[in-house]
Design an enzyme around this catalytic site. Structure first.
Site, PDB file in Angstrom:
ATOM      1  N   GLU A 118     -47.878   5.250  -8.779  1.00 28.48           N
ATOM      2  CA  GLU A 118     -47.407   3.883  -8.619  1.00 28.48           C
ATOM      3  C   GLU A 118     -47.514   3.419  -7.167  1.00 28.48           C
ATOM      4  OE1 GLU A 118     -46.757   1.643 -10.775  1.00 28.48           O
ATOM      5  OE2 GLU A 118     -46.962   2.963 -12.507  1.00 28.48           O
ATOM      6  N   TYR A 136     -39.922  -2.893  -8.444  1.00 30.46           N
ATOM      7  CA  TYR A 136     -40.965  -2.563  -9.422  1.00 30.46           C
ATOM      8  C   TYR A 136     -41.178  -1.062  -9.529  1.00 30.46           C
ATOM      9  CZ  TYR A 136     -45.484  -1.416 -11.291  1.00 30.46           C
ATOM     10  OH  TYR A 136     -46.479  -0.807 -12.007  1.00 30.46           O
ATOM     11  N   ASP A 173     -44.328  -6.458 -11.813  1.00 31.26           N
ATOM     12  CA  ASP A 173     -45.199  -6.721 -10.665  1.00 31.26           C
ATOM     13  C   ASP A 173     -45.976  -7.998 -10.927  1.00 31.26           C
ATOM     14  OD1 ASP A 173     -47.030  -5.988 -12.583  1.00 31.26           O
ATOM     15  OD2 ASP A 173     -47.984  -4.403 -11.381  1.00 31.26           O
ATOM     16  N   CYS A 185     -58.712 -14.049 -23.921  1.00 31.63           N
ATOM     17  CA  CYS A 185     -57.733 -14.466 -24.925  1.00 31.63           C
ATOM     18  C   CYS A 185     -58.114 -14.038 -26.348  1.00 31.63           C
ATOM     19  CB  CYS A 185     -57.547 -15.982 -24.875  1.00 31.63           C
ATOM     20  SG  CYS A 185     -56.763 -16.565 -23.343  1.00 31.63           S
ATOM     21  N   CYS A 187     -49.043 -16.995 -28.012  1.00 29.62           N
ATOM     22  CA  CYS A 187     -49.056 -17.226 -26.566  1.00 29.62           C
ATOM     23  C   CYS A 187     -48.923 -18.721 -26.289  1.00 29.62           C
ATOM     24  CB  CYS A 187     -50.346 -16.690 -25.951  1.00 29.62           C
ATOM     25  SG  CYS A 187     -50.475 -17.010 -24.173  1.00 29.62           S
TER      26      CYS A 187
END
Length: 443
Positions: free
Chosen positions: A40, A123, A141, A202, A211
Site C-alpha cells: 500500500e 486510507y 483514496d 462503462c 450508476c
C-alpha cells in the site's frame, strides 16, 4: 430503485465481479499484514505494474518487519530507487522500528495504533485493517472517491476534507458483513481497471445499470476536483565531472542533507540558475554563462573542473517543483593551475546569479545555492588559518566534505552504482555517462 437497493446492488455485483476478475498480485497471495502494508505504501501515486518488481525485490531483501527495521537506511533507499517519493521509504522504515519497539514486531490491529505509525494515513490504515485483518474499515483514496462520485452522483469537491469524511462513511456502509477484505480490494480494482479517470469502460462495468453518474451523462465530468497548484519551475545546471589521474574513470557525486527533499540520496552536483518568474516556465541559460556559473559553484566547494560542453537536457518532476536540467560534461583540473581562472569566473557568475535572485521571491529557492559570499572570498578556521579546498578527506574511499555547503562528495565508478541510492534522474544520467553517451561532447 431506492438508495438502499442501489447500495445493495453495488456491493453484491461488485463482489461477484471481483471474485472472477481480480488480478493475481504478489501481495494478495498471503494475508500478511506486513506485505499489505508495504504494497500500500508503494502503490501511493505509483502504478501496479511498476510496483510489482519493486515489491518482490523489497520483500526478498526485507522479508519481515524486523529485517526492515534493522536494515541500513542506504540499503532501504537503494531497494526503493526508481519508485520516487523517497520519504515513503524512510517513513516505512521508521514505522517498522515503531512496530518493533511498541508492538513486539507484530502489526497492531487497533485503528488508532495503526494510524499512529509514521507515514500511515486514513486510507493506508483502512487498507491494512480491512485487507490484512478483514475489519470493516473503509479505505478511501482517489480511485475510490471517483467510483463513488460517479455511482452515487456526488457533486462535492473531493479535495475537501468534508467530502472525504462523506466518502468514508458511505464506503463503510457498503461493506458486506464479513467481506471487508474482498470488498475494499474490489472497489480499488474497479477504479483501477474499469472506472478510470478519463475513459471509463462503462459497458463492462458490473454496476453500470444503477450508476447515477452514467445515467445522468456525468461519467466524464465526475468527480468534481479543484485543480492543484501547478509545480514551481526551476532551471538547474548539472555537472558530470570526469576525473583525471587518480580519479580517471570516475565521476564526482555528492550526498544530500539528512532532511528535506531527497534526503541523504546521492546526486550529481548541480546549482540553481536564476529562478523563473512566478507562473512562467524556467528558460534555459545560454551555455557560456551557464558553464561559468557551474565551474564557479564547483570551485566554491573546493573542486576545480572545466565544463567542456552541453551533454543533454533533462527534466525531473516533483509534486511541487519541476527541475529543468542543463547537463554539462566537465573535466577535473589541476587546482594549482586552474583555480585563479575559475575563481574569476566564479566571482562574475555569483554576482549575476545574486542579482537575479534579488528580484525573485524567497519561496522560489527550494534550497541554498552552492555559492555564497564567504566561499568566494575564502574561508578560515578558528585560528585564522585558511581552510584547504577540501575540508575533510578520506583518501581510502575518496570521500570528501565540501568547503562551503558541508555536503559529502566522493568519486565513484560503475561498480559503485549498485551500492548507492540515486534519484532516478541522476541514476539515468550517470548510467548514460558510463555507457559512453557523452563521449563526443566538446566545447
Amino acid at each position: 430503485m431506492g438508495l438502499l437497493e442501489q447500495k445493495r446492488h453495488f456491493s453484491v455485483n461488485l463482489l461477484d465481479w471481483y471474485m472472477v476478475n481480480r488480478r493475481d498480485l504478489p501481495w494478495r497471495r498471503h494475508n500478511n499484514p506486513y506485505f499489505t502494508w508495504v504494497s500500500e505504501i508503494m502503490l501511493q501515486q505509483t502504478r501496479v505494474d511498476t510496483v510489482i518488481p519493486y515489491f518482490n525485490r523489497f520483500i526478498g531483501n526485507f522479508p519481515t518487519v524486523q529485517a526492515l527495521a534493522e536494515a541500513p537506511e542506504e540499503d532501504v533507499l537503494k531497494n526503493w530507487e526508481g519508485l520516487g517519493y523517497y520519504s515513503r521509504a524512510r517513513n516505512l522504515q521508521a514505522a517498522a522500528r515503531q512496530v518493533m519497539e511498541l508492538h513486539g514486531g507484530e502489526m497492531p490491529q487497533d485503528k488508532q495504533a495503526v494510524f499512529a505509525l509514521k507515514g500511515v494515513g486514513p486510507y493506508t490504515a483502512g487498507a491494512i485493517l480491512s485487507i490484512a485483518f478483514n475489519q470493516p474499515q473503509p479505505a478511501v483514496d482517489g480511485n475510490v472517491m471517483r467510483v463513488l462520485s460517479r455511482y452515487f452522483l456526488i457533486d462535492e469537491d473531493i479535495m475537501k476534507g468534508s467530502t472525504r469524511v462523506l466518502m468514508e462513511e458511505l464506503a463503510g456502509e457498503l461493506i458486506p458483513e464479513g467481506r471487508a477484505r474482498d470488498f475494499n480490494q474490489a472497489l480499488m480494482e474497479l477504479g483501477a481497471l474499469v472506472c478510470t479517470p478519463k475513459a471509463p469502460h462503462c459497458l463492462t462495468c458490473p454496476v453500470m445499470e444503477q450508476c447515477s453518474g452514467r445515467i445522468a451523462g456525468r461519467e466524464l465530468t465526475l468527480p468534481v476536483k479543484t485543480k492543484a497548484k501547478p509545480p514551481r519551475p526551476e532551471q538547474r545546471l548539472v555537472a558530470i565531472v570526469e576525473g583525471r589521474g587518480a580519479h580517471r574513470g570516475r565521476v564526482l557525486v555528492r550526498q544530500r542533507t539528512a532532511t528535506g527533499l531527497l534526503a541523504r540520496m546521492w546526486e550529481l552536483p548541480h546549482v540553481l540558475a536564476a529562478p523563473a518568474a512566478a507562473g512562467k516556465k524556467a528558460g534555459p541559460l545560454a551555455d557560456e554563462p551557464a558553464m561559468a556559473l557551474l565551474a564557479g559553484s564547483l570551485w566554491a566547494e573546493g573542486f576545480a573542473a572545466r565544463p567542456e560542453g552541453l551533454a543533454t537536457h533533462a527534466e525531473h518532476v516533483f509534486s511541487h517543483i519541476v527541475w529543468s536540467l542543463q547537463v554539462y560534461k566537465c573535466t577535473e583540473q589541476d587546482q594549482s593551475n586552474e583555480l585563479p581562472l575559475i575563481a574569476a569566473e566564479a566571482r562574475a557568475a555569483y554576482d549575476a546569479q545574486a542579482a537575479a535572485k534579488e528580484t525573485t521571491a524567497p519561496a522560489q529557492a527550494s534550497e541554498p545555492s552552492m555559492i555564497d559570499e564567504a566561499n568566494i572570498s575564502g574561508s578560515f578556521d578558528e585560528q585564522g588559518e585558511p581552510l584547504s579546498a577540501i575540508a575533510a578527506s578520506d583518501p581510502a574511499h575518496d570521500v570528501m566534505s565540501g568547503k562551503g555547503d558541508g555536503l559529502i562528495y566522493r568519486w565513484i565508478g560503475p561498480e559503485d552504482m549498485d551500492k548507492m541510492a540515486f534519484p532516478n534522474i541522476f541514476l539515468k544520467l550517470i548510467s548514460s555517462y558510463f555507457a559512453g553517451a557523452y563521449d563526443d561532447v566538446s566545447e
